[in-house]
Write an enzyme that holds these catalytic residues in place. Sequence first.
Site, PDB file in Angstrom:
ATOM      1  N   SER A  30       0.839  -1.284  -0.085  1.00  0.00           N
ATOM      2  CA  SER A  30       0.145  -0.034  -0.059  1.00  0.00           C
ATOM      3  C   SER A  30       0.909   1.299  -0.014  1.00  0.00           C
ATOM      4  O   SER A  30       1.992   1.091   0.340  1.00  0.00           O
ATOM      5  CB  SER A  30      -0.868   0.139   1.227  1.00  0.00           C
TER       6      SER A  30
HETATM    7  N1  SAH Z   1      -0.980  -4.541   4.047  1.00  0.00           N
HETATM    8  C1  SAH Z   1      -0.433  -4.842   2.818  1.00  0.00           C
HETATM    9  C2  SAH Z   1      -1.124  -4.492   1.511  1.00  0.00           C
HETATM   10  C3  SAH Z   1      -2.468  -5.323   1.169  1.00  0.00           C
HETATM   11  S1  SAH Z   1      -2.865  -5.681  -0.315  1.00  0.00           S
HETATM   12  C4  SAH Z   1       1.141  -4.456   2.903  1.00  0.00           C
HETATM   13  O1  SAH Z   1       1.462  -3.759   3.816  1.00  0.00           O
HETATM   14  O2  SAH Z   1       1.767  -4.554   2.015  1.00  0.00           O
HETATM   15  C5  SAH Z   1      -4.231  -6.554  -0.108  1.00  0.00           C
HETATM   16  C6  SAH Z   1      -4.004  -7.837   0.098  1.00  0.00           C
HETATM   17  O3  SAH Z   1      -4.993  -8.544   0.577  1.00  0.00           O
HETATM   18  C7  SAH Z   1      -3.592  -8.791  -0.985  1.00  0.00           C
HETATM   19  O4  SAH Z   1      -2.354  -9.437  -1.081  1.00  0.00           O
HETATM   20  C8  SAH Z   1      -4.696  -9.893  -1.319  1.00  0.00           C
HETATM   21  O5  SAH Z   1      -4.387 -10.795  -1.714  1.00  0.00           O
HETATM   22  C9  SAH Z   1      -5.277  -9.975   0.097  1.00  0.00           C
HETATM   23  N2  SAH Z   1      -6.478 -10.389   0.204  1.00  0.00           N
HETATM   24  C10 SAH Z   1      -7.598 -10.198  -0.481  1.00  0.00           C
HETATM   25  N3  SAH Z   1      -8.652 -10.895  -0.130  1.00  0.00           N
HETATM   26  C11 SAH Z   1      -8.315 -11.469   1.221  1.00  0.00           C
HETATM   27  C12 SAH Z   1      -8.913 -12.276   2.151  1.00  0.00           C
HETATM   28  N4  SAH Z   1     -10.344 -12.622   1.867  1.00  0.00           N
HETATM   29  N5  SAH Z   1      -8.297 -12.567   3.067  1.00  0.00           N
HETATM   30  C13 SAH Z   1      -7.103 -12.407   3.330  1.00  0.00           C
HETATM   31  N6  SAH Z   1      -6.301 -11.701   2.459  1.00  0.00           N
HETATM   32  C14 SAH Z   1      -6.950 -11.238   1.118  1.00  0.00           C
END
Ligand code: SAH
Length: 190
Positions: free
Chosen positions: A39
């Site tokens: 992010s």
């Molecule tokens: N916090 C992260 C950014 C998150 S991007 C950082 O610091 O880099 C969002 C992530 O959520 C993606 O990797 C995606 O694969 C994951 N995601 C999507 N749906 C999800 C779910 N139902 N449970 C867990 N992770 C999920």
Amino acid sequence: MLRVDRRKFVPEQAAHEAYVDAPVILKVGRDGRPSSTASQPTMVAVMLEQLGPKPGHRVLEVGTASGYNAALLSHLVGDGGHVVTIEIDRELATLAAGRLQHLHNIDVVVGDGRVGCATAAPFNGIIVTAGAPEVAPAWIDQLVPGGTLVVPITTADGHGQCITYERSGDELVELWRVPCGFVPLRGEDG
Ligand code: SAH
């Protein structure tokens, strides 16, 4: 943020993007749109400030992706605290777990973050880092009374509002919101 080097959390070929205040794409989905990013640092900071983790707190993160935010959470809650971070994409979870292995207060879990992590609950704070169409009931159930939930409530086109809630009884009270854009939360079926 000065103590956690974002460069260690982005792919080698994106090293030049590590210190830019923008998201770094980690993976693209079948629809050609990003399914995972590290992010934007400003958004990470805003959300952490809203969450307000304190030393000793137990925190749940939904969406591990790079593991960068989980590493920041680890420092914020300290040795007496605990971070559980859930990622639905096994490959990303494995990579993140490798980057986080030197931090002893984090568990990386592969699974669907919509169900939270009942075995590690309750949490002082829950931070969702993928765009959710609505609040999942488990996120309320697994918060301590007075605990904080930060979640980007997002429409299918990726536009949303990052909302900070406080648990009051079995309900959530909204405290604050700010516009945001996030990759969508998804199920095992995509
Ligand atoms: N916090 C992260 C950014 C998150 S991007 C950082 O610091 O880099 C969002 C992530 O959520 C993606 O990797 C995606 O694969 C994951 N995601 C999507 N749906 C999800 C779910 N139902 N449970 C867990 N992770 C999920």
